[in-house]
Scaffold this motif. Structure first.
Motif, PDB file in Angstrom:
ATOM      1  N   ARG A 144      -2.206 -40.410 -27.468  1.00 54.44           N
ATOM      2  CA  ARG A 144      -3.229 -40.075 -25.761  1.00 54.44           C
ATOM      3  C   ARG A 144      -3.411 -38.058 -25.632  1.00 54.44           C
ATOM      4  O   ARG A 144      -4.559 -37.152 -26.299  1.00 54.44           O
ATOM      5  CB  ARG A 144      -3.841 -40.591 -25.236  1.00 54.44           C
ATOM      6  CG  ARG A 144      -5.403 -40.487 -24.253  1.00 54.44           C
ATOM      7  CD  ARG A 144      -5.515 -41.110 -22.920  1.00 54.44           C
ATOM      8  NE  ARG A 144      -6.724 -40.742 -22.431  1.00 54.44           N
ATOM      9  CZ  ARG A 144      -7.138 -41.119 -21.052  1.00 54.44           C
ATOM     10  NH1 ARG A 144      -6.798 -42.515 -20.868  1.00 54.44           N
ATOM     11  NH2 ARG A 144      -8.240 -40.976 -20.969  1.00 54.44           N
ATOM     12  N   ASN A 145      -2.090 -38.500 -25.492  1.00 55.97           N
ATOM     13  CA  ASN A 145      -1.873 -37.193 -25.271  1.00 55.97           C
ATOM     14  C   ASN A 145      -1.002 -36.227 -25.933  1.00 55.97           C
ATOM     15  O   ASN A 145      -0.345 -34.737 -25.495  1.00 55.97           O
ATOM     16  CB  ASN A 145      -0.921 -37.055 -23.742  1.00 55.97           C
ATOM     17  CG  ASN A 145      -2.015 -37.542 -22.483  1.00 55.97           C
ATOM     18  OD1 ASN A 145      -2.834 -37.348 -22.480  1.00 55.97           O
ATOM     19  ND2 ASN A 145      -1.464 -38.179 -22.076  1.00 55.97           N
ATOM     20  N   THR A 146      -0.670 -36.657 -27.082  1.00 52.35           N
ATOM     21  CA  THR A 146      -0.322 -35.946 -28.458  1.00 52.35           C
ATOM     22  C   THR A 146       1.411 -36.109 -27.224  1.00 52.35           C
ATOM     23  O   THR A 146       2.476 -35.072 -28.030  1.00 52.35           O
ATOM     24  CB  THR A 146      -0.311 -34.906 -28.614  1.00 52.35           C
ATOM     25  OG1 THR A 146      -0.630 -33.828 -27.548  1.00 52.35           O
ATOM     26  CG2 THR A 146      -1.355 -35.560 -29.408  1.00 52.35           C
ATOM     27  N   ASP A 147       2.104 -36.985 -27.230  1.00 53.92           N
ATOM     28  CA  ASP A 147       3.842 -36.919 -26.232  1.00 53.92           C
ATOM     29  C   ASP A 147       4.145 -38.161 -26.256  1.00 53.92           C
ATOM     30  O   ASP A 147       3.665 -39.226 -26.722  1.00 53.92           O
ATOM     31  CB  ASP A 147       3.379 -35.988 -24.620  1.00 53.92           C
ATOM     32  CG  ASP A 147       4.168 -35.322 -24.426  1.00 53.92           C
ATOM     33  OD1 ASP A 147       4.983 -36.031 -24.939  1.00 53.92           O
ATOM     34  OD2 ASP A 147       4.203 -35.077 -22.487  1.00 53.92           O
ATOM     35  N   TYR A 148       5.679 -38.011 -25.769  1.00 58.80           N
ATOM     36  CA  TYR A 148       6.417 -39.182 -25.003  1.00 58.80           C
ATOM     37  C   TYR A 148       5.761 -39.899 -23.615  1.00 58.80           C
ATOM     38  O   TYR A 148       6.012 -39.129 -22.835  1.00 58.80           O
ATOM     39  CB  TYR A 148       7.521 -39.515 -25.533  1.00 58.80           C
ATOM     40  CG  TYR A 148       8.095 -39.096 -27.562  1.00 58.80           C
ATOM     41  CD1 TYR A 148       8.031 -40.351 -28.515  1.00 58.80           C
ATOM     42  CD2 TYR A 148       7.560 -37.924 -27.505  1.00 58.80           C
ATOM     43  CE1 TYR A 148       8.207 -40.331 -29.182  1.00 58.80           C
ATOM     44  CE2 TYR A 148       7.628 -37.757 -29.280  1.00 58.80           C
ATOM     45  CZ  TYR A 148       7.840 -38.702 -30.236  1.00 58.80           C
ATOM     46  OH  TYR A 148       8.139 -39.276 -31.318  1.00 58.80           O
ATOM     47  N   GLU A 149       6.105 -41.479 -23.788  1.00 61.17           N
ATOM     48  CA  GLU A 149       5.916 -41.752 -22.259  1.00 61.17           C
ATOM     49  C   GLU A 149       7.700 -42.213 -21.698  1.00 61.17           C
ATOM     50  O   GLU A 149       8.018 -43.180 -22.686  1.00 61.17           O
ATOM     51  CB  GLU A 149       4.893 -42.895 -21.778  1.00 61.17           C
ATOM     52  CG  GLU A 149       4.847 -43.013 -20.833  1.00 61.17           C
ATOM     53  CD  GLU A 149       3.466 -43.525 -20.961  1.00 61.17           C
ATOM     54  OE1 GLU A 149       3.735 -44.317 -18.693  1.00 61.17           O
ATOM     55  OE2 GLU A 149       3.001 -44.677 -21.079  1.00 61.17           O
ATOM     56  N   ILE A 150       8.414 -42.278 -20.353  1.00 56.75           N
ATOM     57  CA  ILE A 150       9.019 -42.628 -20.970  1.00 56.75           C
ATOM     58  C   ILE A 150       8.882 -44.140 -20.129  1.00 56.75           C
ATOM     59  O   ILE A 150       8.247 -44.028 -18.731  1.00 56.75           O
ATOM     60  CB  ILE A 150      10.472 -42.209 -19.599  1.00 56.75           C
ATOM     61  CG1 ILE A 150      11.713 -41.940 -19.317  1.00 56.75           C
ATOM     62  CG2 ILE A 150       9.716 -41.730 -18.347  1.00 56.75           C
ATOM     63  CD1 ILE A 150      12.656 -41.783 -20.728  1.00 56.75           C
ATOM     64  N   GLU A 151      10.141 -44.822 -20.019  1.00 60.34           N
ATOM     65  CA  GLU A 151       9.518 -46.237 -19.409  1.00 60.34           C
ATOM     66  C   GLU A 151      11.057 -47.062 -18.713  1.00 60.34           C
ATOM     67  O   GLU A 151      10.798 -46.777 -17.528  1.00 60.34           O
ATOM     68  CB  GLU A 151       9.624 -47.403 -20.939  1.00 60.34           C
ATOM     69  CG  GLU A 151       8.143 -47.214 -21.281  1.00 60.34           C
ATOM     70  CD  GLU A 151       8.179 -48.419 -22.461  1.00 60.34           C
ATOM     71  OE1 GLU A 151       6.991 -49.130 -22.490  1.00 60.34           O
ATOM     72  OE2 GLU A 151       9.078 -48.614 -22.788  1.00 60.34           O
ATOM     73  N   ALA A 152      11.920 -47.249 -19.071  1.00 57.07           N
ATOM     74  CA  ALA A 152      13.671 -47.516 -18.229  1.00 57.07           C
ATOM     75  C   ALA A 152      14.947 -46.744 -18.303  1.00 57.07           C
ATOM     76  O   ALA A 152      14.526 -45.625 -19.547  1.00 57.07           O
ATOM     77  CB  ALA A 152      12.956 -49.100 -18.205  1.00 57.07           C
ATOM     78  N   GLY A 153      15.809 -46.622 -17.440  1.00 56.90           N
ATOM     79  CA  GLY A 153      16.684 -45.883 -17.727  1.00 56.90           C
ATOM     80  C   GLY A 153      16.803 -45.118 -17.340  1.00 56.90           C
ATOM     81  O   GLY A 153      18.139 -44.148 -18.186  1.00 56.90           O
ATOM     82  N   ALA A 154      15.890 -44.151 -17.211  1.00 60.67           N
ATOM     83  CA  ALA A 154      16.411 -42.420 -17.390  1.00 60.67           C
ATOM     84  C   ALA A 154      14.788 -41.670 -16.501  1.00 60.67           C
ATOM     85  O   ALA A 154      13.809 -42.457 -16.870  1.00 60.67           O
ATOM     86  CB  ALA A 154      16.430 -42.215 -18.168  1.00 60.67           C
ATOM     87  N   THR A 155      15.042 -41.027 -16.120  1.00 61.81           N
ATOM     88  CA  THR A 155      13.932 -39.708 -15.427  1.00 61.81           C
ATOM     89  C   THR A 155      13.453 -38.734 -16.117  1.00 61.81           C
ATOM     90  O   THR A 155      14.513 -38.011 -16.646  1.00 61.81           O
ATOM     91  CB  THR A 155      13.504 -39.325 -14.441  1.00 61.81           C
ATOM     92  OG1 THR A 155      15.536 -38.959 -14.113  1.00 61.81           O
ATOM     93  CG2 THR A 155      14.214 -40.936 -13.291  1.00 61.81           C
ATOM     94  N   ARG A 156      12.382 -38.574 -16.304  1.00 62.31           N
ATOM     95  CA  ARG A 156      12.047 -37.177 -16.835  1.00 62.31           C
ATOM     96  C   ARG A 156      12.515 -35.565 -15.903  1.00 62.31           C
ATOM     97  O   ARG A 156      11.436 -36.268 -15.586  1.00 62.31           O
ATOM     98  CB  ARG A 156      11.032 -37.576 -17.327  1.00 62.31           C
ATOM     99  CG  ARG A 156      10.049 -35.851 -18.743  1.00 62.31           C
ATOM    100  CD  ARG A 156       9.232 -36.865 -19.429  1.00 62.31           C
ATOM    101  NE  ARG A 156       8.406 -35.680 -19.791  1.00 62.31           N
ATOM    102  CZ  ARG A 156       7.231 -35.376 -21.168  1.00 62.31           C
ATOM    103  NH1 ARG A 156       6.942 -36.647 -20.851  1.00 62.31           N
ATOM    104  NH2 ARG A 156       7.199 -34.362 -21.984  1.00 62.31           N
ATOM    105  N   ASN A 157      12.955 -34.638 -17.142  1.00 61.43           N
ATOM    106  CA  ASN A 157      13.056 -33.735 -15.957  1.00 61.43           C
ATOM    107  C   ASN A 157      11.573 -33.344 -16.221  1.00 61.43           C
ATOM    108  O   ASN A 157      11.159 -33.493 -16.884  1.00 61.43           O
ATOM    109  CB  ASN A 157      14.249 -32.804 -16.345  1.00 61.43           C
ATOM    110  CG  ASN A 157      15.868 -33.003 -16.994  1.00 61.43           C
ATOM    111  OD1 ASN A 157      15.568 -33.894 -16.101  1.00 61.43           O
ATOM    112  ND2 ASN A 157      16.210 -32.664 -17.064  1.00 61.43           N
ATOM    113  N   PHE A 158      11.641 -31.943 -15.104  1.00 60.46           N
ATOM    114  CA  PHE A 158      10.758 -31.413 -14.377  1.00 60.46           C
ATOM    115  C   PHE A 158      10.231 -30.482 -15.527  1.00 60.46           C
ATOM    116  O   PHE A 158      11.020 -29.185 -16.171  1.00 60.46           O
ATOM    117  CB  PHE A 158      11.504 -30.124 -13.454  1.00 60.46           C
ATOM    118  CG  PHE A 158      10.042 -29.186 -12.779  1.00 60.46           C
ATOM    119  CD1 PHE A 158       8.535 -29.800 -12.253  1.00 60.46           C
ATOM    120  CD2 PHE A 158       9.993 -27.833 -13.431  1.00 60.46           C
ATOM    121  CE1 PHE A 158       7.178 -28.805 -11.924  1.00 60.46           C
ATOM    122  CE2 PHE A 158       8.676 -26.702 -13.092  1.00 60.46           C
ATOM    123  CZ  PHE A 158       7.641 -27.335 -12.696  1.00 60.46           C
TER     124      PHE A 158
END
Length: 290
Positions: free
Chosen positions: A94-108
């Motif tokens: 939908r946003n042409t991107d990836y979504e993190i689920e578990a194990g890590a946090t996405r940086n700013f």
């Protein structure tokens, strides 16, 4: 010479594809794929930073009961490079991107936040126009005003183009004859300049006379003689004698009332001169008598 990679395989005449046994695989089978990290992330277990573009051997699987407009969504599993903690993320078509689920946090990521903010503002403006007719009217007037300004600027550009079209560059190039030498061209230009200068009429024809030096001699009658006189500003040539006479007469008339002859001083000088002559005559008489 045989090919290194065989593209056409040999099938015997008694080949029967129905006799080939088929493998029974699980419905949601995982495949091992090679991929790169799609964004910067930080491991929740050890705090290791994983930068965008780092390569991993990941496991890929289909996300069940999830899709976007018929597009299949995939999930990937990778391991942290330091503590081997498993990290999972999935695709977001939908946003042409990836979504993190578990194990890590996405940086700013400032760019992503700015894009999301722009999309949010656009949706809010659209909802406000749909609910508020005055806002819609105001936006339409602004749009019409901008269109009028654009049309005016376009008309100005068209006028400038029409003015430039008046200059015929082809005729100018044809008038330029490369066979004429540079010297002849310069002489022709000089001749045109001289003709143009002759056509100019100078309107400043006022004449002025300047007296540079004057000498006044006192005689029986007051006479003024001019030693030098200035020339007229118009540059016309005159005879020297004529100019002196004219200036003398005019200056005599002008200074007739200003010059006063001191008669008493003249009489005193004549008396002294006559006394001196009488004494001189007496002296010469005495010499002759001796």
């Amino acid at each position: 010479m045989s090919e290194r990679k065989v593209l056409n395989k040999y099938y015997p005449p008694d080949f029967d594809p129905s006799k080939i046994p088929r493998m029974k695989l699980p419905k949601n089978r995982q495949y091992t794929v090679r991929l790169m990290a799609p964004f910067n992330m930080k491991c929740k277990t050890c705090g290791e930073y994983i930068y965008k573009g780092k390569k991993f051997n990941a496991r890929k699987e289909d996300v069940e009961n999830e899709d976007y407009l018929g597009i299949r969504i995939y999930r990937f599993y990778i391991k942290c490079t330091r503590c081997l903690q498993e990290i999972s993320f999935k695709t977001d078509p939908r946003n042409t991107d990836y979504e993190i689920e578990a194990g890590a946090t996405r940086n700013f990521m400032a760019l992503k936040l700015a894009e999301e903010q722009a999309i949010r503002e656009e949706e809010e403006a659209r909802e406000e126009e749909a609910s508020n007719p005055m806002k819609l009217l105001e936006n339409r007037t602004k749009q019409s005003k901008n269109e009028i300004e654009l049309l005016e600027s376009l008309e100005e550009l068209k006028d400038l183009n029409r003015r430039q079209e008046a200059v015929d560059y082809d005729s100018m190039l044809l008038a330029y004859d490369p066979t004429i030498s540079q010297r002849e061209r310069e002489e022709k230009m000089q001749q045109l300049d001289d003709e143009y200068i002759k056509t100019i009429k100078f309107q400043n024809n006022q004449k002025r006379k300047l007296v540079v030096e004057e000498e006044i001699i006192e005689e029986d009658e007051p006479v003024v003689k001019v030693a030098k006189a200035g020339k007229s500003s118009s540059g016309e040539s005159k005879n020297q004698t004529g100019s002196k006479k004219g200036v003398g007469v005019s200056s005599r008339k002008m200074l007739a009332g200003l010059v006063k002859v001191k008669k008493d001083e003249e009489k005193r000088e004549e008396k002294q001169l006559s006394n001196g002559l009488s004494l001189l005559g007496a002296y010469t008489d005495s010499d002759n008598s001796d």
